[in-house]
Enzyme design. Structure first.
Site, PDB file in Angstrom:
ATOM      1  CD  GLU A 113      -3.161  -2.065  -1.516  1.00  0.00           C
ATOM      2  OE1 GLU A 113      -3.449  -1.043  -0.873  1.00  0.00           O
ATOM      3  OE2 GLU A 113      -2.961  -3.175  -0.994  1.00  0.00           O
ATOM      4  CB  CYS A 148      -0.955  -0.012   1.188  1.00  0.00           C
ATOM      5  SG  CYS A 148      -0.128  -0.190   2.771  1.00  0.00           S
TER       6      CYS A 148
HETATM    7  C1  LIG Z   1      -2.141  -4.149   4.938  1.00  0.00           C
HETATM    8  S1  LIG Z   1      -2.739  -5.198   6.228  1.00  0.00           S
HETATM    9  C2  LIG Z   1      -2.997  -6.684   5.315  1.00  0.00           C
HETATM   10  C3  LIG Z   1      -3.838  -7.730   5.976  1.00  0.00           C
HETATM   11  C4  LIG Z   1      -4.362  -8.835   5.071  1.00  0.00           C
HETATM   12  N1  LIG Z   1      -3.343  -9.334   4.179  1.00  0.00           N
HETATM   13  C5  LIG Z   1      -5.584  -8.399   4.294  1.00  0.00           C
HETATM   14  O1  LIG Z   1      -5.544  -8.406   3.055  1.00  0.00           O
HETATM   15  O2  LIG Z   1      -6.606  -8.072   4.925  1.00  0.00           O
HETATM   16  C6  LIG Z   1      -1.318  -5.454   7.162  1.00  0.00           C
HETATM   17  C7  LIG Z   1      -1.478  -6.398   8.337  1.00  0.00           C
HETATM   18  O3  LIG Z   1      -0.207  -6.509   8.980  1.00  0.00           O
HETATM   19  C8  LIG Z   1      -0.414  -6.610  10.366  1.00  0.00           C
HETATM   20  N2  LIG Z   1       0.861  -6.181  10.985  1.00  0.00           N
HETATM   21  C9  LIG Z   1       1.278  -4.932  11.266  1.00  0.00           C
HETATM   22  N3  LIG Z   1       2.532  -4.960  11.749  1.00  0.00           N
HETATM   23  C10 LIG Z   1       2.926  -6.250  11.757  1.00  0.00           C
HETATM   24  C11 LIG Z   1       4.126  -6.917  12.132  1.00  0.00           C
HETATM   25  N4  LIG Z   1       5.171  -6.245  12.574  1.00  0.00           N
HETATM   26  N5  LIG Z   1       4.171  -8.261  11.981  1.00  0.00           N
HETATM   27  C12 LIG Z   1       3.130  -8.959  11.515  1.00  0.00           C
HETATM   28  N6  LIG Z   1       1.954  -8.388  11.160  1.00  0.00           N
HETATM   29  C13 LIG Z   1       1.854  -7.035  11.275  1.00  0.00           C
HETATM   30  C14 LIG Z   1      -1.610  -5.736  10.655  1.00  0.00           C
HETATM   31  O4  LIG Z   1      -2.243  -6.132  11.855  1.00  0.00           O
HETATM   32  C15 LIG Z   1      -2.475  -5.973   9.405  1.00  0.00           C
HETATM   33  O5  LIG Z   1      -3.393  -7.012   9.614  1.00  0.00           O
END
Ligand SMILES: C[S@@+](CC[C@H](N)C(=O)[O-])C[C@H]1O[C@@H](n2cnc3c(N)ncnc32)[C@H](O)[C@@H]1O
Length: 367
Positions: free
Chosen positions: A357, A323
């Site tokens: 995106e 994104c």
């Molecule tokens: C852009 S979202 C994508 C979620 C999923 N792929 C979707 O399409 O709905 C990024 C995700 O990364 C998680 N996240 C943020 N920081 C993170 C980290 N350090 N390690 C693992 N996950 C993380 C967030 O909670 C979020 O669910």
């Protein structure tokens, strides 16, 4: 699209540009940004330019005995928020309830007093979770007033938040249905956890990822899996999947979602990308039974941290959903070394904004 808030609201900054021109301008910007890599032709994937946001947050503006939704001002107009008459980018269920809801709140001093923000989350059936955020002490006594709202708006559940406290009437999640290549997938989406904001584009993004992982051999590792949005359909292209995410509630939803969609080849783990990366694929017994050639990543705007980038760099095939083109570009400087970029897509998730995106598929080149 036209909107009576255009030119005042700081959200739709490209309001003067016809939608086709926005797509052209953003595509050119991406081609230029990624010019230093050997990119394949950019695939431009877009959906509707109005009523596309399945979740939205509005500040509330009180003036005399009237209340209005408010958005941050345009940068040129300085700091602060301005009242808006309507918002055309939110999906139809949100759009239709916004005005009657604020009028109902206006009539009830208990609901109205120090109401600071209203958040909406909707699903494809037009069901809603509406969160009222207060800057005052709130207790269970608000239940009677919320019941009046629930009687009036039968398609909505309500959550009342005040710093550190949360009251749920009656549930904090929706069941979303996505149509992916003519098949329906169901997802529990929980208020205040990540879910893709643009339902139509999300469906197209998942279809793109499915198309681009069809020929891959081996198993799949996924970092940043959220509620299993990509994981569940993509698990049909792989023998086994191990998917991780930092948010425990999202992982609970993902596990539930695998179950209701009858997917039995996925293991979900609640851990950060860096923690999981530290397991190092060859050494951890947890990963020993996986044939780890493929990785899917969909990180937040910050992109990959150093440990996670190093881990992702161990895989032959990488599907990167981003994104933030700036951090994607930074990460590609490492990941594109020794790999061919096989696909490059621009998903216009956020019409009328500068946001872009992207999806990139990389494959290791032998030798
Ligand atoms: C852009 S979202 C994508 C979620 C999923 N792929 C979707 O399409 O709905 C990024 C995700 O990364 C998680 N996240 C943020 N920081 C993170 C980290 N350090 N390690 C693992 N996950 C993380 C967030 O909670 C979020 O669910």
């Amino acid at each position: 699209m036209t909107c009576s808030s255009f030119g005042k609201c700081g959200s739709c900054v490209l309001w003067q540009m016809p939608y086709e021109k926005q797509l052209e301008m953003k595509s050119e910007r991406l081609k230029e940004m990624f010019g230093e890599f050997e990119m394949p032709e950019l695939e431009v994937i877009h959906g509707s330019d109005e009523h596309f946001r399945a979740r939205a947050e509005f500040r509330v503006w009180h003036e005399g005995d009237k209340s209005y939704y408010a958005m941050r001002k345009r940068k040129e107009d300085g700091r602060g928020v301005i009242p808006i008459e309507e918002c055309k980018i939110v999906d139809k269920a949100i759009y239709d309830i916004m005005d009657p809801l604020i009028k109902e709140i206006e009539k009830n001093e208990n609901l109205r007093f120090k109401l600071y923000e209203i958040d909406f989350l909707s699903n494809s059936k037009g069901e809603l979770i509406i969160t009222l955020i207060y800057h005052k002490k709130v207790d269970e006594s608000i239940a009677d007033d919320i019941k009046k709202l629930k009687d009036k708006f039968k398609n909505a559940d309500f959550i009342v938040r005040k710093k550190g406290r949360k009251y749920v009437f009656d549930k904090n999640y929706l069941i979303e249905e996505l149509k992916i290549n003519d098949k329906i997938y169901k997802y529990k989406i929980i208020e205040n956890t990540f879910s893709q904001p643009n339902r139509g584009m999300n469906q197209k993004m998942i279809e793109w990822a499915l198309r681009n992982s069809k020929e891959l051999k081996g198993d799949l590792v996924e970092l940043y899996c959220g509620n299993g949005n990509f994981t569940i359909p993509l698990s049909e292209n792989f023998r086994k999947v191990i998917a991780t995410e930092i948010n425990k509630e999202s992982i609970e939803a993902a596990t539930f979602n695998a179950d209701i969609n009858g997917r039995e080849n996925i293991t979900f783990l609640a851990m950060s990308a860096a923690e999981f990366s530290a397991l190092k694929k060859e050494k951890s017994p947890l990963l020993a039974s996986y044939d780890l050639k493929n990785v899917l990543i969909d990180p937040p705007r910050a992109g990959l941290d150093d440990k996670s980038r190093e881990f992702v760099n161990l895989f032959d095939n990488i599907i990167y959903i981003s994104c933030n083109p700036e951090t994607l570009k930074r990460d590609l400087k490492t990941l594109a070394k020794g790999r061919k970029i096989k696909a490059f897509a621009f998903f216009d998730q956020f019409p009328y904004t500068e946001h872009m995106e992207c999806g990139v598929v990389l494959e290791r080149v032998n030798g």
